[in-house]
Enzyme design. Structure first.
Site, short mmCIF file in Angstrom:
data_model
loop_
_atom_site.label_atom_id
_atom_site.label_comp_id
_atom_site.label_asym_id
_atom_site.label_seq_id
_atom_site.Cartn_x
_atom_site.Cartn_y
_atom_site.Cartn_z
CB CYS A 1 -1.00 0.00 1.14
SG CYS A 1 -0.43 0.69 2.67
CE1 TYR B 1 4.24 28.58 7.27
CE2 TYR B 1 5.73 29.05 9.09
CZ TYR B 1 5.46 29.05 7.73
OH TYR B 1 6.40 29.51 6.85
CB CYS C 1 6.56 17.52 10.13
SG CYS C 1 5.99 18.59 8.82
CD GLU D 1 -3.53 27.89 9.42
OE1 GLU D 1 -2.59 27.40 10.05
OE2 GLU D 1 -3.81 27.58 8.24
N1 SAH Z 1 0.76 24.38 14.60
C1 SAH Z 1 -0.40 23.65 14.19
C2 SAH Z 1 -0.52 23.44 12.69
C3 SAH Z 1 0.70 23.01 11.92
S1 SAH Z 1 0.42 22.47 10.26
C4 SAH Z 1 -0.52 22.35 14.95
O1 SAH Z 1 0.41 21.92 15.64
O2 SAH Z 1 -1.58 21.72 14.90
C5 SAH Z 1 0.90 23.85 9.31
C6 SAH Z 1 -0.18 24.90 9.15
O3 SAH Z 1 0.39 25.99 8.41
C7 SAH Z 1 -1.43 24.48 8.38
O4 SAH Z 1 -2.56 24.72 9.18
C8 SAH Z 1 -1.43 25.39 7.13
O5 SAH Z 1 -2.73 25.79 6.74
C9 SAH Z 1 -0.62 26.59 7.63
N2 SAH Z 1 0.05 27.43 6.61
C10 SAH Z 1 0.65 27.01 5.46
N3 SAH Z 1 1.24 28.05 4.83
C11 SAH Z 1 1.01 29.16 5.59
C12 SAH Z 1 1.38 30.53 5.47
N4 SAH Z 1 2.08 30.96 4.43
N5 SAH Z 1 1.01 31.39 6.44
C13 SAH Z 1 0.28 30.94 7.51
N6 SAH Z 1 -0.09 29.65 7.67
C14 SAH Z 1 0.25 28.75 6.73
#
Ligand code: SAH
Length: 403
Positions: free
Chosen positions: A28, A262, A358, A283
């Site tokens: 998979c 983010y 990540c 965000e």
């Molecule tokens: N810190 C959070 C989310 C991390 S995932 C947690 O731990 O749950 C990364 C996030 O970045 C996503 O929600 C995505 O929508 C956001 N993102 C991506 N590019 C961005 C940008 N240019 N400016 C602001 N947010 C962004």
């Protein structure tokens, strides 16, 4: 190797047992379970982090692995398709074989939540018994495209998202009634409409068919609402390990202005709120920002606000207006950050930047950019959130030194 005490207890399975229990091994493409032991995998992940950030980072701590690395995914996705089996046309649900668009039927996965797998099996059966059409990527015709099941690990709330190619959903009410009768653990069902010929799972429109249209989860004592399209960490037990490291690394004293860039539905910023003077979450996804605002209210947090904006643009504007931050926390997607983001974050002159990553490769590149702005990585804490996959998370603490 350090193993987290968070999460479900249980012995590690033997390789042989895994191969017997997972008929999809090597087919998979979602994971590489059965190829090596979890301990070997943790050692490789630590090395991967060291290889990519070693030259930029002072101390790299041991990786914190999962206590029980199975059935940890609280978000489970499957694509619907058809196949001929012994001359019979069958509805199947599964995942694309690695690098292809061939669907491998998966009915029970060792890394996914077991309740979610059972719900997907039932929905596949219901599609069959209700004679609903399965969408075909080749012809662009048919109704049922994907299913997404999300579960709040601590609240046990379950959301089922049925992704359809059009709004019309024959026997919709009866379908949902039957599903909830068979799985009373489901707390909400949402129809997501994705009319485009795209590889993206979710479309833009959601129709709530049952329940509130979102689930909640409790993380570090705070309650979070999660909508169908909002990002939420897939491994709840290890998320707490990760966030605790990030909070400790930030070394807050109660006087700091913190930027949570983010921020998703606001989880990291809210977990830091009690130790900071104020928090600003940034965000891009508007649905996630709505969740974040609702979450701040739900938890009676006053000194936190959220903006729906590009993090780079917002921080640039903030610094042009004379704004400053003491701590910037950043948690970008796998593609990492950008040089423009790094400059924008540095322009707020934070003494400390916490990078939650990540992807060690983009992290290494970004740490290089930060070092040119005077930010030196002092310490890193790798955490495994995604057992048996090629992903690893890490928290990095950077400090400003004179250029
Ligand atoms: N810190 C959070 C989310 C991390 S995932 C947690 O731990 O749950 C990364 C996030 O970045 C996503 O929600 C995505 O929508 C956001 N993102 C991506 N590019 C961005 C940008 N240019 N400016 C602001 N947010 C962004």
């Amino acid at each position: 190797m350090v193993r987290s005490k968070q999460g479900k207890r249980g012995a590690e399975m033997e390789k042989k047992e895994i191969v017997e229990r997972c008929p999809y091994v090597k087919k998979c493409g979602a994971c590489h379970i059965g190829e090596k032991s979890y301990e070997e995998e943790l050692a490789e992940k630590k090395k991967w982090v060291v290889d990519n950030i070693g030259k930029y980072c002072g101390k790299i701590n041991d990786i914190v692995g999962m206590y029980y690395p199975y059935h940890y995914r609280n978000k489970v996705h499957a694509v619907f398709g058809r196949r001929m089996n012994n001359g019979k046309d069958e509805v199947i649900a599964g995942t694309y074989a690695e690098g292809t668009h061939t669907i491998i039927p998966v009915s029970d996965c060792l890394i996914e939540d077991a309740q979610a797998s059972a719900i997907i099996r039932t929905v596949t059966e219901l599609i069959r018994s209700f004679h609903l059409w399965v969408y075909s990527e080749d012809t662009g015709r048919g109704l049922m495209r994907h299913i997404l099941v999300r579960k709040g690990a601590s609240t046990r709330q379950i959301m089922v998202v049925l992704v359809t190619a059009q709004v019309q959903f024959p026997h919709k009410n009866h379908f949902v009634e039957k599903l909830c009768e068979l799985h009373p653990e489901i707390t909400t069902v949402v129809q997501n409409i994705n009319e485009k010929q795209t590889t993206m799972v979710l479309g833009e429109r959601n129709k709530v068919l049952y329940g509130p249209g979102f689930i909640e989860d409790v993380l570090m004592g705070l309650r979070f609402r999660i909508s169908p399209g909002s990002f939420y960490q897939v491994n709840s037990a290890q998320t707490q390990v990760l966030y605790k490291k990030a909070i400790q690394a930030a070394g807050l004293t109660g006087t700091e202005t913190v930027i949570d860039a983010y921020c998703g539905i606001g989880t990291i910023g809210m977990c830091m709120h009690a130790k900071a003077k104020c928090v600003i979450g940034i965000e891009l996804n508007e649905q996630a920002v709505k969740d974040a605002k609702a979450n701040a209210k739900r938890n009676n947090l006053e000194h936190i606000r959220f903006v729906a904006a590009d993090a780079t643009e917002y921080m640039t504007l903030m610094s042009q207006r004379g704004g400053r931050a003491d701590v910037v926390v950043m948690d970008p997607p796998r593609s990492g950050s950008t040089q423009a983001f790094v400059k924008a974050a540095a322009s707020l002159k934070p003494g400390c930047i916490i990078y939650v990553s990540c992807n060690p490769e983009t992290l290494g590149r970004d740490l290089g950019w930060f070092s040119r702005e005077g930010y030196i990585a002092r310490e890193a804490w790798p955490v495994d959130m995604f057992g048996f996959t090629d992903h690893v998370e890490a928290v990095i603490k950077m400090q400003l030194v004179e250029k």
